[in-house]
Design an enzyme around this catalytic site. Sequence first.
Site, PDB file in Angstrom:
ATOM      1  N   LYS A 211       0.782  -1.233   0.070  1.00  0.00           N
ATOM      2  CA  LYS A 211       0.007   0.122   0.101  1.00  0.00           C
ATOM      3  C   LYS A 211       0.908   1.037   0.017  1.00  0.00           C
ATOM      4  O   LYS A 211       1.491   1.724   1.110  1.00  0.00           O
ATOM      5  CB  LYS A 211      -0.792  -0.058   1.305  1.00  0.00           C
ATOM      6  N   PRO A 212       1.112   1.795  -1.255  1.00  0.00           N
ATOM      7  CA  PRO A 212       1.948   3.149  -1.219  1.00  0.00           C
ATOM      8  C   PRO A 212       1.127   4.209  -0.548  1.00  0.00           C
ATOM      9  O   PRO A 212      -0.015   4.013  -0.488  1.00  0.00           O
ATOM     10  CB  PRO A 212       2.210   3.118  -2.801  1.00  0.00           C
ATOM     11  N   SER A 265       4.966   7.543   9.968  1.00  0.00           N
ATOM     12  CA  SER A 265       5.076   8.071  11.296  1.00  0.00           C
ATOM     13  C   SER A 265       4.965   7.277  12.466  1.00  0.00           C
ATOM     14  O   SER A 265       4.705   6.252  12.210  1.00  0.00           O
ATOM     15  CB  SER A 265       3.826   9.194  11.346  1.00  0.00           C
ATOM     16  N   GLU A 286       9.963   1.317  10.580  1.00  0.00           N
ATOM     17  CA  GLU A 286      10.810   2.442  10.128  1.00  0.00           C
ATOM     18  C   GLU A 286      10.065   3.725  10.494  1.00  0.00           C
ATOM     19  O   GLU A 286       9.381   4.197   9.836  1.00  0.00           O
ATOM     20  CB  GLU A 286      11.379   2.057   9.003  1.00  0.00           C
ATOM     21  N   CYS A 320      13.323  10.680   7.233  1.00  0.00           N
ATOM     22  CA  CYS A 320      13.451  10.403   8.659  1.00  0.00           C
ATOM     23  C   CYS A 320      14.592  10.539   9.310  1.00  0.00           C
ATOM     24  O   CYS A 320      15.200  10.276  10.492  1.00  0.00           O
ATOM     25  CB  CYS A 320      12.603   9.153   8.954  1.00  0.00           C
ATOM     26  N   GLU A 417      10.359  15.967  15.055  1.00  0.00           N
ATOM     27  CA  GLU A 417      11.029  16.044  13.668  1.00  0.00           C
ATOM     28  C   GLU A 417      10.052  17.542  13.113  1.00  0.00           C
ATOM     29  O   GLU A 417       8.867  17.207  13.060  1.00  0.00           O
ATOM     30  CB  GLU A 417      10.724  14.782  13.010  1.00  0.00           C
TER      31      GLU A 417
HETATM   32  P1  ADP Z   1       3.442  10.602   6.799  1.00  0.00           P
HETATM   33  O1  ADP Z   1       3.038  11.616   7.854  1.00  0.00           O
HETATM   34  O2  ADP Z   1       4.876  10.641   6.595  1.00  0.00           O
HETATM   35  O3  ADP Z   1       2.405  10.705   5.693  1.00  0.00           O
HETATM   36  P2  ADP Z   1       2.096   8.408   7.657  1.00  0.00           P
HETATM   37  O4  ADP Z   1       2.359   7.427   8.818  1.00  0.00           O
HETATM   38  O5  ADP Z   1       0.651   9.096   7.786  1.00  0.00           O
HETATM   39  O6  ADP Z   1       2.988   9.261   7.636  1.00  0.00           O
HETATM   40  O7  ADP Z   1       1.847   7.617   6.239  1.00  0.00           O
HETATM   41  C1  ADP Z   1       2.669   6.760   5.919  1.00  0.00           C
HETATM   42  C2  ADP Z   1       1.785   5.372   5.210  1.00  0.00           C
HETATM   43  O8  ADP Z   1       0.934   4.890   6.048  1.00  0.00           O
HETATM   44  C3  ADP Z   1       0.866   6.125   4.192  1.00  0.00           C
HETATM   45  O9  ADP Z   1       0.840   4.981   2.935  1.00  0.00           O
HETATM   46  C4  ADP Z   1      -0.295   6.107   4.612  1.00  0.00           C
HETATM   47  O10 ADP Z   1      -1.492   6.184   3.740  1.00  0.00           O
HETATM   48  C5  ADP Z   1      -0.493   5.099   5.737  1.00  0.00           C
HETATM   49  N1  ADP Z   1      -1.505   5.207   6.948  1.00  0.00           N
HETATM   50  C6  ADP Z   1      -1.746   6.274   7.297  1.00  0.00           C
HETATM   51  N2  ADP Z   1      -2.807   5.888   8.326  1.00  0.00           N
HETATM   52  C7  ADP Z   1      -2.646   4.745   8.305  1.00  0.00           C
HETATM   53  C8  ADP Z   1      -3.504   3.443   9.000  1.00  0.00           C
HETATM   54  N3  ADP Z   1      -4.558   4.057  10.190  1.00  0.00           N
HETATM   55  N4  ADP Z   1      -3.445   2.383   8.652  1.00  0.00           N
HETATM   56  C9  ADP Z   1      -2.502   1.903   7.917  1.00  0.00           C
HETATM   57  N5  ADP Z   1      -1.862   2.915   7.087  1.00  0.00           N
HETATM   58  C10 ADP Z   1      -1.958   4.150   7.560  1.00  0.00           C
END
Ligand code: ADP
Length: 517
Positions: A211-212, A265, A286, A320, A417
Amino acid sequence: MSMMLRMALRSCHLSPFMRLCRMSTEASKVSSRLSSLGLLRTQGLIGGKWSDAHDRKTLKVENPATGELIADIPFMGRKETTDAISAAYNAFHSWSKLTGSERSKILRKWYDLLISHKEDLGQLITLEQGKPLQEANGEVGYGAAFIEFYAEEAKRIYGDIIPPTSADRRLFVLKQPVGVVGAITPWNFPFAMITRKVGPALACGCTVVVKPSELTPLTALAAAELGLQAGIPPGVLNVVMGNAPEIGDTLLASSQVRKITFTGSTAVGKKLMAGAASTVKKVSLELGGNAPVIVFDDAELDVAVKGAIAAKFRNSGQTCVCANRILVQEGIYDQFANAFAKGVEQLQVGNGFAEGVAQGPLINQAAVEKVESHIHDALSKGANVIVGGKRHSLGLTFYEPTVIGNVNTEMKISREEVFGPVAPLFRFRTEQEAIEIANNTNAGLAAYLYTTNISRLWRVSEALEYGIVSANEGLFSTEVAPFGGFKESGLGREGSKYGVDEYLEMKYLCLGNLKSA
Ligand code: ADP
């Protein structure tokens, strides 16, 4: 908006090609070329078939440098993720049975195709993510190297033989693939964060549902297309995107998914770790960093300035491992601050496709607001702006490369960060003080230090509570070394010979009651 355009936008769900909506000449040149190469994929990949969302819902992908629409992609959720998991589960049986050498050949072919399309993929990264083209091409080279490395490692997944404790026994360790892997990746490296996971997973015999990020899915889809061309069998590599929490929850709930690997995150990483508990999946994470750069009085000034600029401003500060706190010893502080500020002033900001641009836009408005809130907090507590400090005159999400001085540990920027182009300078007196400040955080991904004293280099490297320490060097990432963090920066390592451990189960095989002749 003209009637024609509105109709074009509404018709985006009709065919992949129609999803390519209004764009600037430059962007449309790039996308029509990619489209003619079959690399502008705008559907998910499930069981080897390019697929829409079951309800035809779509999501927009925009160019952060212009705000223009690049494409509409399917807004997928539980149904499509369940299908992708089933496809991966079914494909696991045959993929895991191939020999390492057979998997290696397919991965090697994928690597060759990725490299032969290096510039195409680089352009796609710049288009959807914004980083300068040269940096984007660098990401493709770096990301593809993981596929090459793990194509080689596929032939070296060794087990073990343990000396038995009795004469009629033989004890073995077998290494077997964990099974279906759910890989969730962020937008800051739309290509490399995927290959770092998919390369070792496929090498070990696992199958994957990727899942990108919804902000940058096009590079992932193009890489998957090249994977199909390389002969990765249907179902071995699947790509879904859309409703991130729903896709995440579906992956977590499935007992067929045996491993979650995530880059993103810390907040989402913690949710995924908790969610993986119900089915006791293997997890690698990570997560966020809070990287210190420690510049000692005895550092070579030019090396420290060049390294700190690279470590801070790469990808507009959106990695990061980007320098988040620059700690400078008092004897060299003024000299360093002057030289560093001069270097930062020269960084050219603009559209990543333009010649000479060193810094593109930030990913979105939320990212700019985060930068603003950190700067506001620091200035209100006594910091001062040395360079930049505001939105760039180009507008949208462009932000000036910024240096702020007199920063201290009370400020938000020392704890969180900033994930943007802001370099805060802290002043310290002693080596011990620098180590204490550097380690005073829940994060522990990368740390940098600059010194010409070899004893200090060892002492400080060993004292830093970080998964990566880069001494006298601003850019350290490579597929041959383990990347990962201590503390809340994560679990597991990506890259190197250690990277395969994340995708393998260890089976202890005991053969007993062997008869003597
Ligand atoms: P950033 O703030 O760098 O976008 P995120 O952690 O929000 O970091 O996003 C990193 C990845 O995690 C993305 O592919 C995002 O769509 C996905 N993501 C965000 N929320 C969820 C969730 N609740 N469950 C699974 N994947 C998620």
